[in-house]
Scaffold this motif. Sequence first.
Motif, PDB file in Angstrom:
ATOM      1  N   PHE A  87       0.840  -1.250  -0.026  1.00  0.00           N
ATOM      2  CA  PHE A  87      -0.039  -0.097  -0.122  1.00  0.00           C
ATOM      3  C   PHE A  87       0.890   1.280   0.141  1.00  0.00           C
ATOM      4  CE2 PHE A  87      -2.598  -3.261   1.693  1.00  0.00           C
ATOM      5  CZ  PHE A  87      -3.917  -3.140   0.978  1.00  0.00           C
ATOM      6  N   SER A  88       2.189   1.179  -0.370  1.00  0.00           N
ATOM      7  CA  SER A  88       3.052   2.269  -0.501  1.00  0.00           C
ATOM      8  C   SER A  88       2.580   3.367  -1.506  1.00  0.00           C
ATOM      9  CB  SER A  88       4.537   1.839  -0.645  1.00  0.00           C
ATOM     10  OG  SER A  88       4.532   1.240  -1.968  1.00  0.00           O
ATOM     11  N   ARG A  89       1.829   2.766  -2.736  1.00  0.00           N
ATOM     12  CA  ARG A  89       1.437   3.850  -3.663  1.00  0.00           C
ATOM     13  C   ARG A  89      -0.037   3.937  -3.486  1.00  0.00           C
ATOM     14  NH1 ARG A  89       2.523   0.732  -8.722  1.00  0.00           N
ATOM     15  NH2 ARG A  89       1.832  -1.117  -7.544  1.00  0.00           N
ATOM     16  N   PRO A  90      -0.829   5.224  -3.861  1.00  0.00           N
ATOM     17  CA  PRO A  90      -2.052   5.282  -3.721  1.00  0.00           C
ATOM     18  C   PRO A  90      -2.715   4.427  -4.795  1.00  0.00           C
ATOM     19  CG  PRO A  90      -1.118   6.974  -5.140  1.00  0.00           C
ATOM     20  CD  PRO A  90       0.070   6.440  -4.566  1.00  0.00           C
ATOM     21  N   TRP A  91      -4.006   4.195  -4.428  1.00  0.00           N
ATOM     22  CA  TRP A  91      -5.124   3.410  -5.372  1.00  0.00           C
ATOM     23  C   TRP A  91      -4.830   2.023  -5.839  1.00  0.00           C
ATOM     24  CZ3 TRP A  91      -3.350   7.755  -8.920  1.00  0.00           C
ATOM     25  CH2 TRP A  91      -3.464   8.913  -8.494  1.00  0.00           C
ATOM     26  N   VAL A  92      -3.748   1.290  -5.544  1.00  0.00           N
ATOM     27  CA  VAL A  92      -3.349  -0.197  -5.480  1.00  0.00           C
ATOM     28  C   VAL A  92      -3.124  -0.821  -4.599  1.00  0.00           C
ATOM     29  CG1 VAL A  92      -2.997   0.312  -8.246  1.00  0.00           C
ATOM     30  CG2 VAL A  92      -1.079   0.429  -6.344  1.00  0.00           C
ATOM     31  N   GLY A  93      -3.129  -2.159  -4.395  1.00  0.00           N
ATOM     32  CA  GLY A  93      -3.017  -2.892  -3.330  1.00  0.00           C
ATOM     33  C   GLY A  93      -1.907  -3.864  -3.474  1.00  0.00           C
ATOM     34  N   SER A  94      -1.179  -4.096  -4.607  1.00  0.00           N
ATOM     35  CA  SER A  94       0.048  -4.993  -4.662  1.00  0.00           C
ATOM     36  C   SER A  94       0.883  -4.627  -5.639  1.00  0.00           C
ATOM     37  CB  SER A  94      -0.454  -6.467  -5.216  1.00  0.00           C
ATOM     38  OG  SER A  94      -1.150  -6.467  -6.413  1.00  0.00           O
ATOM     39  N   SER A  95       2.102  -4.658  -5.503  1.00  0.00           N
ATOM     40  CA  SER A  95       3.121  -4.164  -6.171  1.00  0.00           C
ATOM     41  C   SER A  95       3.394  -4.521  -7.444  1.00  0.00           C
ATOM     42  CB  SER A  95       4.477  -4.468  -5.279  1.00  0.00           C
ATOM     43  OG  SER A  95       4.847  -5.869  -5.515  1.00  0.00           O
ATOM     44  N   ASN A  96       2.567  -5.608  -8.075  1.00  0.00           N
ATOM     45  CA  ASN A  96       2.795  -6.009  -9.652  1.00  0.00           C
ATOM     46  C   ASN A  96       1.691  -5.073 -10.296  1.00  0.00           C
ATOM     47  OD1 ASN A  96       0.348  -7.467  -8.092  1.00  0.00           O
ATOM     48  ND2 ASN A  96      -0.282  -7.636 -10.059  1.00  0.00           N
ATOM     49  N   GLN A  97       0.931  -4.443  -9.863  1.00  0.00           N
ATOM     50  CA  GLN A  97      -0.141  -3.593 -10.561  1.00  0.00           C
ATOM     51  C   GLN A  97       0.526  -2.286 -10.865  1.00  0.00           C
ATOM     52  OE1 GLN A  97      -3.162  -3.380  -7.373  1.00  0.00           O
ATOM     53  NE2 GLN A  97      -4.289  -4.461  -8.392  1.00  0.00           N
ATOM     54  N   GLN A  98       0.131  -1.863 -12.088  1.00  0.00           N
ATOM     55  CA  GLN A  98       1.026  -0.639 -12.990  1.00  0.00           C
ATOM     56  C   GLN A  98      -0.013   0.532 -13.128  1.00  0.00           C
ATOM     57  OE1 GLN A  98       4.264  -0.673 -13.577  1.00  0.00           O
ATOM     58  NE2 GLN A  98       4.521  -2.688 -12.598  1.00  0.00           N
ATOM     59  N   ILE A  99       0.515   1.733 -12.821  1.00  0.00           N
ATOM     60  CA  ILE A  99      -0.380   2.880 -13.215  1.00  0.00           C
ATOM     61  C   ILE A  99       0.143   3.417 -14.276  1.00  0.00           C
ATOM     62  CG2 ILE A  99      -1.251   5.025 -11.989  1.00  0.00           C
ATOM     63  CD1 ILE A  99      -0.441   3.938  -9.034  1.00  0.00           C
ATOM     64  N   TYR A 100      -0.417   3.762 -15.334  1.00  0.00           N
ATOM     65  CA  TYR A 100       0.044   4.186 -16.557  1.00  0.00           C
ATOM     66  C   TYR A 100      -0.876   5.520 -16.673  1.00  0.00           C
ATOM     67  CZ  TYR A 100       1.488  -0.449 -17.887  1.00  0.00           C
ATOM     68  OH  TYR A 100       2.136  -1.734 -17.908  1.00  0.00           O
ATOM     69  N   PHE A 101       0.071   6.692 -16.746  1.00  0.00           N
ATOM     70  CA  PHE A 101      -0.513   8.243 -17.042  1.00  0.00           C
ATOM     71  C   PHE A 101      -0.272   8.268 -18.569  1.00  0.00           C
ATOM     72  CE2 PHE A 101       1.089   7.849 -12.700  1.00  0.00           C
ATOM     73  CZ  PHE A 101       0.100   8.688 -11.965  1.00  0.00           C
ATOM     74  N   GLN A 102      -1.572   8.104 -19.208  1.00  0.00           N
ATOM     75  CA  GLN A 102      -1.463   7.891 -20.585  1.00  0.00           C
ATOM     76  C   GLN A 102      -1.673   9.387 -21.266  1.00  0.00           C
ATOM     77  OE1 GLN A 102      -2.874   3.476 -21.203  1.00  0.00           O
ATOM     78  NE2 GLN A 102      -4.417   4.847 -21.492  1.00  0.00           N
ATOM     79  N   THR A 103      -2.189  10.155 -20.631  1.00  0.00           N
ATOM     80  CA  THR A 103      -2.177  11.624 -21.373  1.00  0.00           C
ATOM     81  C   THR A 103      -1.594  12.839 -20.440  1.00  0.00           C
ATOM     82  OG1 THR A 103      -4.113  12.192 -20.210  1.00  0.00           O
ATOM     83  CG2 THR A 103      -4.821  10.858 -21.759  1.00  0.00           C
ATOM     84  N   PRO A 104      -1.600  13.721 -20.940  1.00  0.00           N
ATOM     85  CA  PRO A 104      -0.804  14.858 -20.116  1.00  0.00           C
ATOM     86  C   PRO A 104      -1.470  15.412 -19.029  1.00  0.00           C
ATOM     87  CG  PRO A 104      -0.732  15.446 -22.383  1.00  0.00           C
ATOM     88  CD  PRO A 104      -1.774  14.253 -22.419  1.00  0.00           C
ATOM     89  N   THR A 105      -2.897  14.840 -18.885  1.00  0.00           N
ATOM     90  CA  THR A 105      -3.736  15.496 -17.786  1.00  0.00           C
ATOM     91  C   THR A 105      -3.094  15.070 -16.443  1.00  0.00           C
ATOM     92  OG1 THR A 105      -5.711  14.980 -19.183  1.00  0.00           O
ATOM     93  CG2 THR A 105      -6.147  15.284 -16.724  1.00  0.00           C
ATOM     94  N   TYR A 106      -2.702  13.964 -16.000  1.00  0.00           N
ATOM     95  CA  TYR A 106      -2.273  13.766 -14.955  1.00  0.00           C
ATOM     96  C   TYR A 106      -0.606  13.263 -14.750  1.00  0.00           C
ATOM     97  CZ  TYR A 106      -7.256  13.599 -13.396  1.00  0.00           C
ATOM     98  OH  TYR A 106      -8.305  14.152 -13.247  1.00  0.00           O
ATOM     99  N   GLN A 107       0.105  13.477 -15.948  1.00  0.00           N
ATOM    100  CA  GLN A 107       1.380  13.115 -15.845  1.00  0.00           C
ATOM    101  C   GLN A 107       2.351  13.865 -14.645  1.00  0.00           C
ATOM    102  OE1 GLN A 107       2.468  13.603 -19.984  1.00  0.00           O
ATOM    103  NE2 GLN A 107       2.051  11.333 -20.533  1.00  0.00           N
TER     104      GLN A 107
END
Length: 206
Positions: free
Chosen positions: A137-157
Amino acid sequence: MPVLYIHDFIPSTAAEGPGQRACLWVQGCSVRCPGCMVPHTWDQRKGKATDTHTLAQTILAVPGIEGLTVLGGEPLDQAAALLPLLQTVKAVGLSLMLFSGYTKAQLQAEGCPDKQAIMDLCDIFVDGPYVQALTDFSRPWVGSSNQQIYFQTPTYQHLENKLSDIQNKVEIRIDENGGVKINGMLPAEKFRLLRQLAADLGKQEI
């Protein structure tokens, strides 16, 4: 209009992605991760059949939100029904964040046009199953370290290199009948404790 089976909808929350967002949980999941905190979302037959046009109008009428977050269940199990809703949301300038238990590589290899179109719409796309042995839980929104968070547009990069500064949030809602809803991200044992405390509070007379 397509029918989408949903589990729940919150018009406005600050716990499910950046900023203030509407949040939609679809019902039905083919991934079914061991240790999942929401196994009650697995069976699509237990969902509420919802007209996507009506749901889109409900989302667009919510004041003060900057986007929509979609979780499950597994949202891409209902890609054909979900796609028109997400296209409508994006067309008016709202941002889109979506969670899938499948990886981008799996989805791209499958070659489903509707699933690919949904991935392409996302400002933030979170992929991968919850893996209990990799709980983190060291990153927001996800529960396990394998999960990837992709910032695909400039909106939240601008958030991509600042994830360690973003704290997970939890929200509790108690309705007038004592019903309790909790959303956000917590370790399972803390989530269960909080749910029990909230349920006890909901039973008290004010």
